[in-house]
Design a protein around this motif. Structure first.
Motif, PDB file in Angstrom:
ATOM      1  N   LEU A   1     -81.807  44.736  34.354  1.00  0.00           N
ATOM      2  CA  LEU A   1     -80.678  45.479  34.923  1.00  0.00           C
ATOM      3  C   LEU A   1     -80.106  44.751  36.135  1.00  0.00           C
ATOM      4  N   VAL A   2     -80.979  44.201  36.978  1.00  0.00           N
ATOM      5  CA  VAL A   2     -80.508  43.419  38.132  1.00  0.00           C
ATOM      6  C   VAL A   2     -79.727  42.202  37.639  1.00  0.00           C
ATOM      7  N   SER A   3     -80.219  41.521  36.627  1.00  0.00           N
ATOM      8  CA  SER A   3     -79.498  40.365  36.068  1.00  0.00           C
ATOM      9  C   SER A   3     -78.133  40.767  35.548  1.00  0.00           C
ATOM     10  N   LEU A   4     -78.064  41.924  34.897  1.00  0.00           N
ATOM     11  CA  LEU A   4     -76.793  42.388  34.355  1.00  0.00           C
ATOM     12  C   LEU A   4     -75.808  42.747  35.469  1.00  0.00           C
ATOM     13  N   VAL A   5     -76.288  43.297  36.582  1.00  0.00           N
ATOM     14  CA  VAL A   5     -75.410  43.595  37.720  1.00  0.00           C
ATOM     15  C   VAL A   5     -74.857  42.295  38.288  1.00  0.00           C
ATOM     16  N   ARG A   6     -75.652  41.241  38.264  1.00  0.00           N
ATOM     17  CA  ARG A   6     -75.207  39.943  38.793  1.00  0.00           C
ATOM     18  C   ARG A   6     -74.266  39.215  37.843  1.00  0.00           C
ATOM     19  N   GLU A   7     -74.592  39.208  36.553  1.00  0.00           N
ATOM     20  CA  GLU A   7     -73.950  38.277  35.624  1.00  0.00           C
ATOM     21  C   GLU A   7     -73.219  38.914  34.455  1.00  0.00           C
ATOM     22  N   GLY A   8     -73.211  40.216  34.349  1.00  0.00           N
ATOM     23  CA  GLY A   8     -72.585  40.872  33.208  1.00  0.00           C
ATOM     24  C   GLY A   8     -71.075  40.958  33.319  1.00  0.00           C
ATOM     25  N   THR A   9     -70.479  41.533  32.295  1.00  0.00           N
ATOM     26  CA  THR A   9     -69.051  41.820  32.341  1.00  0.00           C
ATOM     27  C   THR A   9     -68.836  42.947  33.360  1.00  0.00           C
ATOM     28  N   PRO A  10     -67.604  43.177  33.772  1.00  0.00           N
ATOM     29  CA  PRO A  10     -67.377  44.270  34.734  1.00  0.00           C
ATOM     30  C   PRO A  10     -67.941  45.620  34.270  1.00  0.00           C
ATOM     31  N   LYS A  11     -67.767  45.976  33.005  1.00  0.00           N
ATOM     32  CA  LYS A  11     -68.308  47.244  32.497  1.00  0.00           C
ATOM     33  C   LYS A  11     -69.832  47.234  32.484  1.00  0.00           C
ATOM     34  N   GLN A  12     -70.412  46.102  32.071  1.00  0.00           N
ATOM     35  CA  GLN A  12     -71.882  45.999  32.072  1.00  0.00           C
ATOM     36  C   GLN A  12     -72.424  46.133  33.488  1.00  0.00           C
ATOM     37  N   ARG A  13     -71.771  45.463  34.448  1.00  0.00           N
ATOM     38  CA  ARG A  13     -72.205  45.543  35.849  1.00  0.00           C
ATOM     39  C   ARG A  13     -72.144  46.980  36.364  1.00  0.00           C
ATOM     40  N   LYS A  14     -71.065  47.673  36.023  1.00  0.00           N
ATOM     41  CA  LYS A  14     -70.886  49.048  36.480  1.00  0.00           C
ATOM     42  C   LYS A  14     -72.019  49.945  35.965  1.00  0.00           C
ATOM     43  N   HIS A  15     -72.341  49.860  34.690  1.00  0.00           N
ATOM     44  CA  HIS A  15     -73.370  50.739  34.116  1.00  0.00           C
ATOM     45  C   HIS A  15     -74.778  50.309  34.525  1.00  0.00           C
ATOM     46  N   ALA A  16     -74.985  49.017  34.682  1.00  0.00           N
ATOM     47  CA  ALA A  16     -76.296  48.546  35.155  1.00  0.00           C
ATOM     48  C   ALA A  16     -76.518  48.997  36.596  1.00  0.00           C
ATOM     49  N   ALA A  17     -75.471  48.945  37.416  1.00  0.00           N
ATOM     50  CA  ALA A  17     -75.578  49.417  38.801  1.00  0.00           C
ATOM     51  C   ALA A  17     -75.863  50.912  38.829  1.00  0.00           C
ATOM     52  N   ARG A  18     -75.213  51.662  37.949  1.00  0.00           N
ATOM     53  CA  ARG A  18     -75.467  53.098  37.862  1.00  0.00           C
ATOM     54  C   ARG A  18     -76.916  53.365  37.468  1.00  0.00           C
ATOM     55  N   ALA A  19     -77.423  52.584  36.521  1.00  0.00           N
ATOM     56  CA  ALA A  19     -78.823  52.734  36.101  1.00  0.00           C
ATOM     57  C   ALA A  19     -79.766  52.446  37.266  1.00  0.00           C
ATOM     58  N   LEU A  20     -79.512  51.377  37.987  1.00  0.00           N
ATOM     59  CA  LEU A  20     -80.373  51.033  39.127  1.00  0.00           C
ATOM     60  C   LEU A  20     -80.304  52.089  40.223  1.00  0.00           C
ATOM     61  N   GLY A  21     -79.117  52.587  40.492  1.00  0.00           N
ATOM     62  CA  GLY A  21     -78.980  53.639  41.490  1.00  0.00           C
ATOM     63  C   GLY A  21     -79.749  54.890  41.091  1.00  0.00           C
ATOM     64  N   ASN A  22     -79.654  55.259  39.816  1.00  0.00           N
ATOM     65  CA  ASN A  22     -80.392  56.430  39.332  1.00  0.00           C
ATOM     66  C   ASN A  22     -81.895  56.189  39.381  1.00  0.00           C
ATOM     67  N   LEU A  23     -82.317  54.973  39.054  1.00  0.00           N
ATOM     68  CA  LEU A  23     -83.747  54.645  39.122  1.00  0.00           C
ATOM     69  C   LEU A  23     -84.264  54.729  40.555  1.00  0.00           C
ATOM     70  N   ALA A  24     -83.449  54.320  41.501  1.00  0.00           N
ATOM     71  CA  ALA A  24     -83.875  54.258  42.898  1.00  0.00           C
ATOM     72  C   ALA A  24     -83.902  55.619  43.575  1.00  0.00           C
ATOM     73  N   PHE A  25     -83.016  56.523  43.152  1.00  0.00           N
ATOM     74  CA  PHE A  25     -82.893  57.801  43.845  1.00  0.00           C
ATOM     75  C   PHE A  25     -84.174  58.620  43.705  1.00  0.00           C
ATOM     76  N   GLY A  26     -84.815  58.857  44.839  1.00  0.00           N
ATOM     77  CA  GLY A  26     -86.028  59.679  44.859  1.00  0.00           C
ATOM     78  C   GLY A  26     -87.266  59.007  44.313  1.00  0.00           C
ATOM     79  N   ASN A  27     -87.229  57.687  44.101  1.00  0.00           N
ATOM     80  CA  ASN A  27     -88.370  57.006  43.512  1.00  0.00           C
ATOM     81  C   ASN A  27     -88.668  55.735  44.315  1.00  0.00           C
ATOM     82  N   ALA A  28     -89.652  55.821  45.202  1.00  0.00           N
ATOM     83  CA  ALA A  28     -89.980  54.707  46.098  1.00  0.00           C
ATOM     84  C   ALA A  28     -90.447  53.472  45.340  1.00  0.00           C
ATOM     85  N   ALA A  29     -91.231  53.664  44.303  1.00  0.00           N
ATOM     86  CA  ALA A  29     -91.727  52.513  43.539  1.00  0.00           C
ATOM     87  C   ALA A  29     -90.569  51.761  42.890  1.00  0.00           C
ATOM     88  N   ASN A  30     -89.563  52.485  42.419  1.00  0.00           N
ATOM     89  CA  ASN A  30     -88.404  51.819  41.814  1.00  0.00           C
ATOM     90  C   ASN A  30     -87.551  51.125  42.873  1.00  0.00           C
TER      91      ASN A  30
END
Length: 183
Positions: free
Chosen positions: A74-103
């Motif tokens: 997901l981090v790779s996709l945020v860096r190197e994906g298409t604009p749509k891929q980056r947007k959804h990968a960033a959303r996934a990472l944000g959701n993973l991070a919210f309330g989850n210290a290990a993530n």
């Protein structure tokens, strides 16, 4: 005969150690997550990032996505994906991070803070407000305030101190060469 039928029905309902719907759902969810994580490298990256973003909204799925190896791709996709891929990968990472210290820790270790921050900064005010509303956070203020609030709620939270106290997480010694970027 009647007792045998009742025992069979009880087993079907998950009583007496038989399979339960919760277990079947958990196995199905894990398989779905593994399939989507694999697709980040080998398949339809956009569909996989969208699916993982949705799955990551559920706290029960957040650890499974990390454990399946989803953070790095997901981090790779945020860096190197298409604009749509980056947007959804960033959303996934944000959701993973919210309330989850290990993530949050895993995202920092994968070098995901800076590309995620860059992606958040590209969001419109309405997108920021929508995400903040979904997270149950205050959605008023200038764009810079909204960006800061969203980042603080997700990847900018103090991951190391929280992750150190999270069950099942052991942190490696800090690498002085790798200092997470703070805004």
């Amino acid at each position: 005969m009647r007792l045998e039928t009742e025992a069979r029905r009880a087993a079907e309902r998950g009583v007496f150690g038989g399979p339960s719907r919760d277990f079947a759902h958990e196995v199905s969810m894990s398989q779905s997550i593994a399939t989507h994580v694999h697709a980040l490298d080998q398949g339809n990256k956009l569909a996989a990032a969208r699916a993982l973003a949705d799955l990551a909204c559920e706290p029960v799925s957040q650890d499974t996505i990390r454990e399946a190896g989803g953070v790095g791709p997901l981090v790779s996709l945020v860096r190197e994906g298409t604009p749509k891929q980056r947007k959804h990968a960033a959303r996934a990472l944000g959701n993973l991070a919210f309330g989850n210290a290990a993530n949050r820790y895993a995202i920092r270790e994968a070098g995901g803070v800076a590309p995620l921050q860059a992606q958040v900064e590209k969001m419109t005010v309405e997108e920021l407000k929508t995400d903040l509303k979904i997270l149950g956070l205050k959605k008023t203020g200038a764009k810079a305030v909204l960006i800061e609030r969203l980042l603080l709620a997700t990847v900018s939270a103090p991951a190391e101190s929280e992750a150190a106290s999270a069950p099942g997480v052991s942190l490696p010694p800090r690498n002085p060469q790798h200092v997470p970027t703070a805004h």
